[in-house]
Write an enzyme that holds these catalytic residues in place. Structure first.
Site, mmCIF file in Angstrom:
data_model
loop_
_atom_site.group_PDB
_atom_site.id
_atom_site.type_symbol
_atom_site.label_atom_id
_atom_site.label_comp_id
_atom_site.label_asym_id
_atom_site.label_seq_id
_atom_site.Cartn_x
_atom_site.Cartn_y
_atom_site.Cartn_z
ATOM 1 C CB THR A 1 -0.983 0.178 1.346
ATOM 2 O OG1 THR A 1 -0.223 0.002 2.319
ATOM 3 C CG2 THR A 1 -1.906 -1.318 1.215
ATOM 4 N N GLY B 1 2.417 4.493 -0.800
ATOM 5 C CA GLY B 1 1.836 5.897 -1.621
ATOM 6 C C GLY B 1 0.438 5.660 -1.689
ATOM 7 C CB THR B 2 -2.512 4.596 0.407
ATOM 8 O OG1 THR B 2 -2.025 3.302 0.227
ATOM 9 C CG2 THR B 2 -3.961 4.727 0.311
#
Length: 263
Positions: free
Chosen positions: A204, A206-207
């Site tokens: 995940t 860079g969410t």
């Protein structure tokens, strides 16, 4: 004319977050992405190995070069690192006639600090007041307000606390809670609860950057804040579901997941 969106953020050498994630998101959502790099990081799937801030003059020159010639329909901020950079970027945004999405980045996915403690007052007093939408996660809520969000019932209290610093809207991201991924978008009068299934995928990275950039991209197309956030949530949910392994640690979300989805 293709809508133009400017990201003001740090560079992620691993390509999963920061300016690289922002530009990928903008491309995927059909807008023209442009960038102001505030810092260079050496990082990979295991963490951040080094951070080098750019001088305020370099940040200001990049911003003015883009805005004065090309123009923008939305601005998104990410990693700003220091009080000096926060103050400069807040001043630049205040003079720009475009919505601003502020992602108050404090730490990386791996827990590495990306904002000096001395810069928090500048975020509260200068940056958040010029934000059209602020998008803190739960750790950033605590960093900014001192409040700890431990359940869905705490989201409204967190939103109220962040709104006191002046953004027009706040999106409290509840992804760190258990159960469904629940976010609260509010301007203090309207409330929009956004829910999505939680995907069992640890990749995940860079969410937060991706969500904020997606919101900015949709605002640049002329959507309202609730419409833009709803579409951005749909996009980032798909990107999380398609997140993939990269290196030996936490891989990135897949910014191009729609182009790889079967018709």
């Amino acid at each position: 004319m293709i809508p133009r969106v400017l990201t003001v953020a740090g560079s992620d050498s691993g390509g999963g977050a920061g300016v690289q994630a922002d530009l990928k998101t903008m491309l995927a959502l059909g807008v023209h992405g442009m960038s102001v790099i505030t810092a260079v990081t050496a990082q990979n799937s295991l963490g951040v190995r080094g951070v080098w801030e750019l001088p305020v003059e370099a940040v200001r020159a990049q911003y003015r070069s883009v805005v004065d010639d090309i123009g923008v329909q939305a601005v998104k901020t990410g990693m700003l690192a220091s009080a000096e950079l926060v103050e400069a970027v807040a001043e630049l945004i205040s003079g720009t006639d475009a919505p601003a999405v502020v992602d108050p980045v404090g730490v990386s996915k791996h827990g590495d600090p990306l904002l000096a403690a001395s810069a928090l007052d500048s975020v509260r007093g200068s940056l958040l007041p010029v934000a059209t939408v602020a998008t803190p996660n739960l750790d950033e809520v605590t960093q900014l307000t001192g409040l700890r969000v431990e359940s869905e019932g705490d989201l409204r209290r967190a939103a109220t606390a962040v709104l006191e610093y002046g953004p027009r809207w706040v999106l409290i991201k509840g992804g760190h809670l258990s159960g469904d991924a629940v976010d609260l978008l509010t301007d203090g009068s309207q409330e929009h609860w956004l829910r999505a299934p939680r995907h069992d995928n640890r990749h995940t990275h860079g969410t937060g950057c991706t969500l904020a950039s997606a919101v900015a991209s949709e605002l640049a197309k002329g959507l309202t804040v609730p419409e833009a956030v709803t579409r951005a949530k749909e996009y980032v949910t798909g990107a999380i579901a398609a997140g993939f392994a990269l290196g030996a640690g936490i891989g990135p979300v897949d910014h191009g997941w729609r182009s790889r989805s079967p018709e």
